[in-house]
Design an enzyme around this catalytic site. Structure first.
Site, PDB file in Angstrom:
ATOM      1  N   SER A 199      48.942  28.857  57.130  1.00 27.45           N
ATOM      2  CA  SER A 199      48.373  27.908  56.094  1.00 27.45           C
ATOM      3  C   SER A 199      46.744  27.616  56.644  1.00 27.45           C
ATOM      4  O   SER A 199      46.195  28.368  56.426  1.00 27.45           O
ATOM      5  CB  SER A 199      49.113  26.549  56.509  1.00 27.45           C
ATOM      6  OG  SER A 199      49.072  25.456  55.785  1.00 27.45           O
ATOM      7  N   HIS A 200      46.457  26.413  57.283  1.00 27.60           N
ATOM      8  CA  HIS A 200      45.201  25.927  57.622  1.00 27.60           C
ATOM      9  C   HIS A 200      44.719  26.430  58.800  1.00 27.60           C
ATOM     10  O   HIS A 200      43.489  26.086  59.168  1.00 27.60           O
ATOM     11  CB  HIS A 200      45.188  24.454  57.554  1.00 27.60           C
ATOM     12  CG  HIS A 200      46.331  23.880  58.556  1.00 27.60           C
ATOM     13  ND1 HIS A 200      47.485  23.980  57.841  1.00 27.60           N
ATOM     14  CD2 HIS A 200      46.233  23.373  59.622  1.00 27.60           C
ATOM     15  CE1 HIS A 200      48.445  23.334  58.798  1.00 27.60           C
ATOM     16  NE2 HIS A 200      47.552  23.051  60.003  1.00 27.60           N
ATOM     17  N   ASP A 210      43.436  24.472  51.307  1.00 25.60           N
ATOM     18  CA  ASP A 210      43.625  25.214  52.709  1.00 25.60           C
ATOM     19  C   ASP A 210      43.865  26.670  52.220  1.00 25.60           C
ATOM     20  O   ASP A 210      43.824  27.421  51.372  1.00 25.60           O
ATOM     21  CB  ASP A 210      44.795  24.709  53.412  1.00 25.60           C
ATOM     22  CG  ASP A 210      46.248  24.784  52.824  1.00 25.60           C
ATOM     23  OD1 ASP A 210      46.147  25.211  51.785  1.00 25.60           O
ATOM     24  OD2 ASP A 210      47.075  24.873  53.854  1.00 25.60           O
ATOM     25  N   ASP A 266      46.561  28.734  52.471  1.00 21.76           N
ATOM     26  CA  ASP A 266      47.400  29.194  51.442  1.00 21.76           C
ATOM     27  C   ASP A 266      47.532  28.462  50.196  1.00 21.76           C
ATOM     28  O   ASP A 266      48.680  28.810  49.535  1.00 21.76           O
ATOM     29  CB  ASP A 266      48.701  29.396  52.147  1.00 21.76           C
ATOM     30  CG  ASP A 266      49.600  28.086  52.768  1.00 21.76           C
ATOM     31  OD1 ASP A 266      48.803  27.276  53.080  1.00 21.76           O
ATOM     32  OD2 ASP A 266      50.681  27.823  52.706  1.00 21.76           O
ATOM     33  N   SER A 302      49.326  14.879  55.552  1.00 19.89           N
ATOM     34  CA  SER A 302      48.569  16.083  56.057  1.00 19.89           C
ATOM     35  C   SER A 302      48.033  16.605  54.784  1.00 19.89           C
ATOM     36  O   SER A 302      48.002  17.880  54.781  1.00 19.89           O
ATOM     37  CB  SER A 302      49.423  16.808  56.748  1.00 19.89           C
ATOM     38  OG  SER A 302      50.597  17.155  56.192  1.00 19.89           O
ATOM     39  N   LYS A 339      54.260  22.012  48.340  1.00 14.88           N
ATOM     40  CA  LYS A 339      53.157  21.220  48.108  1.00 14.88           C
ATOM     41  C   LYS A 339      52.000  22.024  47.310  1.00 14.88           C
ATOM     42  O   LYS A 339      52.365  23.402  47.601  1.00 14.88           O
ATOM     43  CB  LYS A 339      52.319  20.603  49.368  1.00 14.88           C
ATOM     44  CG  LYS A 339      52.164  21.490  50.389  1.00 14.88           C
ATOM     45  CD  LYS A 339      51.780  20.564  51.564  1.00 14.88           C
ATOM     46  CE  LYS A 339      51.366  21.422  52.730  1.00 14.88           C
ATOM     47  NZ  LYS A 339      52.410  21.504  53.729  1.00 14.88           N
TER      48      LYS A 339
HETATM   49  C1  G1P Z   1      51.676  19.964  59.843  1.00 13.28           C
HETATM   50  C2  G1P Z   1      51.804  18.648  59.111  1.00 13.28           C
HETATM   51  C3  G1P Z   1      53.033  18.363  57.993  1.00 13.28           C
HETATM   52  C4  G1P Z   1      53.086  19.688  57.193  1.00 13.28           C
HETATM   53  C5  G1P Z   1      52.916  21.024  58.094  1.00 13.28           C
HETATM   54  C6  G1P Z   1      52.896  22.421  57.257  1.00 13.28           C
HETATM   55  O1  G1P Z   1      53.083  19.993  60.626  1.00 13.28           O
HETATM   56  O2  G1P Z   1      51.778  17.590  59.815  1.00 13.28           O
HETATM   57  O3  G1P Z   1      52.854  17.322  57.473  1.00 13.28           O
HETATM   58  O4  G1P Z   1      54.415  19.713  56.526  1.00 13.28           O
HETATM   59  O5  G1P Z   1      52.083  20.830  58.945  1.00 13.28           O
HETATM   60  O6  G1P Z   1      51.801  22.463  56.454  1.00 13.28           O
HETATM   61  P1  G1P Z   1      53.016  19.641  62.168  1.00 13.28           P
HETATM   62  O7  G1P Z   1      52.040  20.288  62.919  1.00 13.28           O
HETATM   63  O8  G1P Z   1      52.565  18.062  62.337  1.00 13.28           O
HETATM   64  O9  G1P Z   1      54.556  19.727  62.667  1.00 13.28           O
HETATM   65 ZN    ZN Z   2      49.010  25.239  53.832  1.00 12.67          ZN
END
Ligand code: G1P
Ligand code: ZN
Length: 542
Positions: A112-113, A276, A278, A364, A375
């Site tokens: 992801s990010h 982000d 992905d 987030s 999402k």
């Molecule tokens: C974080 C975000 C959550 C999101 C997840 C995946 O998870 O807070 O909302 O679904 O990334 O993108 P966390 O690191 O808080 O467990």
């Molecule tokens: Zn992501």
């Protein structure tokens, strides 16, 4: 030929909030990725001949693991794999392909990010046939399989070239390399009024989309520039790079600071957005304003009917527990359902499948709908554009009239990153210990009305998730939530979520830090953050 390779288990392959995430060198240990992929196949079960979608966000190590996964799919009896050209698929595009092509599931490679590169992060996630992240019972089964694994199955021959479109075969299995953008872009055309948005753009409305050198570059270029007519240069950092150009593909105040600063100038475009690594997160801005993700969810839910795909209205809204309650006020006013789920998109799947909700969101920077089961960053951008094209107002004015109608929920999230895991555990433990005696306690002008550790019973399948975060609610409805991140790869990250509702329009133009001052101070007192971690300020405020 199917080849069976002996292996031994790793004990740390427990999927977190969104799949298994580790540093690249950790993933490169012998058989590490293979063990996890085999555990997915073992947990998923198979009658043979199924279709599997495979793709990733293009980060370092993406291609290697895709080739491994293709061979292992052949070794495990899949009939067809559908792979994005060059191994690329945004997470929402992968979700769409799984649904559209009737696949039994998909393997999405992404962290992801989180930053990429040889020392960056990597991740593997399994999605099920509805296109959404595997629910807890499957991720638990994957973990169990990973702890007992003794062998994995692969195919002797190497995987075909994934840079060329079309079908080839690996043993009996078809390997279909598809354009990663085409099906996704058509879906967006079905949901939104592209003609109206084109008219808006043609009327001089300007936009800038920062793809952060991640996977959305080709998607945004095709949709925003080629199909909607935004001039070249509207999409910036549009070429996906293995290390995201050395950046951190997280569309937040820290990592998207350049675009945010540009949007604050007089000469800024009318609309700004970023996504982000992905492509599932989004940040939306107007000239002079950043829309907080919790507000964005509320605005999108309140205005979704302006887009053709949602013209009949929405069935309900779901938000993760720490997301602000701005969306609840929309649901209340429109008399539709509102659901509060644990953090992570996987908890929305059953509600979407059952038709209880149409729109979901997380604080987030995640918003999405029933069009896929992830999402979707560009979806949120396009829904905003569709709303602006209908209303012909600025982002700022849409937001301000939303606050006038529903009141404003001031909101901040404070992240304390890479704190010692033991200290983090003790901090949460101490909060738990004090929960029972918390109600009635006074902190300055704030009086605790309720305090608990969030548990969730899925209203559709009855599954239960406990220990999802500590909630402290004050009389009047203000709230502080504490939880530990489930996506970090180093130490622990403490997230503190703070919100306060303001109904009075005369008080709604304060900045969130000022509006939340007393709650922010109280969050430290109750959480004993400074005392236990030695930290005097959060690393990131969003
Ligand atoms: C974080 C975000 C959550 C999101 C997840 C995946 O998870 O807070 O909302 O679904 O990334 O993108 P966390 O690191 O808080 O467990
Ligand atoms: Zn992501």
């Amino acid at each position: 030929m199917i080849e069976t390779i002996a292996t031994t288990p790793y004990d740390d392959q427990k999927p977190g909030t969104s799949g298994l995430r580790k540093k690249v060198p950790h993933f490169r240990q012998p058989h590490y990725a293979e063990n996890f992929i085999q555990s997915i196949f073992d947990a998923a079960g198979s009658d043979g001949g199924e279709t599997l979608v495979i793709g990733g966000d293009g980060r370092f190590y993406n291609r290697e693991v895709i080739l491994i996964a293709i061979r292992m799919a052949a070794g495990n009896g899949y009939g067809r794999v559908i792979v994005g050209q060059g191994g690329l698929l945004s997470t929402p595009a992968a979700s769409n392909l799984i649904r559209k092509r009737g696949a039994s599931g998909g393997i999405i490679l992404s962290a992801s990010h989180n930053p990429g590169g040889p020392d960056g992060d990597f991740g593997i996630k399994y999605n099920i046939a509805n296109g959404g992240p595997a629910p807890e019972k499957i991720t638990t089964a994957i973990f169990e399989k990973s702890k007992a694994i003794t062998r994995y199955r692969t195919w002797t021959e190497t995987a075909p070239d994934i840079s060329r479109l079309g079908e080839t075969k690996l043993g009996d299995m078809v390997v279909e390399v598809v354009d990663p953008v085409a099906d996704y872009a058509s879906l967006m055309e079905e949901l939104f009024d592209f003609e109206k948005i084109r008219d808006l753009v043609a009327s001089g409305f300007t936009l800038r989309f920062d793809a952060m050198h991640a996977v959305t570059g080709p998607y945004a270029t095709e949709i925003l520039q080629n199909r909607l007519g935004a001039p070249a240069g509207s999409v910036i950092n549009g070429t996906p790079l293995e290390d995201f150009g050395g950046g951190h593909p997280d569309p937040n105040a820290v990592h998207a600071a350049t675009l945010i600063n540009q949007m604050m100038s007089e000469k800024a475009p009318d609309f700004g957005a970023a996504s982000d690594g992905d492509g599932d997160r989004n940040l939306v801005m107007g000239r002079g304003i950043v829309v907080s993700p919790s507000d964005s969810l509320a605005v999108l839910a309140a205005n979704a009917h302006l887009a053709p795909g949602y013209a009949v209205g929405i069935a309900g809204i779901a938000r993760s527990m720490p997301t602000s309650r701005a969306a609840d006020r929309v649901a209340e006013a429109r008399k539709i359902g509102i659901y509060e789920t644990p953090t992570g998109w996987k908890f929305f799947g059953t509600l979407l499948d059952a038709g209880k909700v149409t729109i979901c969101g997380e604080e987030s920077a995640g918003t999405g709908s029933n069009h896929v089961r992830e999402k979707d960053g560009l979806w949120a951008v396009l829904l905003w554009l569709n709303i602006l094209a209908e209303r012909r107002e600025s982002v700022k004015s849409v937001l301000e009239s939303h606050w006038t109608e529903f009141g404003r929920t001031f909101y901040q999230r404070h992240d304390y990153e890479e704190i010692d895991s033991e200290v983090a555990g003790e901090l949460m433990g101490s909060l738990h210990d004090r929960l029972a005696s918390m109600a009635g306690q006074r902190f300055g002008t704030l009086v605790v009305s309720e305090a608990d550790d969030f548990s969730y019973k899925d209203p559709v399948d009855g599954s239960i998730a406990t220990g999802q975060g500590v909630r402290i609610v004050f009389s009047g409805g203000s709230r502080i939530v504490y939880r530990l991140s489930g996506t970090g790869t180093k130490g622990a990250t403490l997230r503190v979520y703070i919100e306060r509702y303001e109904k009075d329009p005369a008080k709604r133009d304060q900045n969130p830090a000022a509006a939340l001052k007393e709650l922010i101070d109280t969050a430290d007192v109750i959480g004993e953050i400074k005392k236990r971690t030695g930290r005097t300020a959060p690393d990131v405020v969003t």
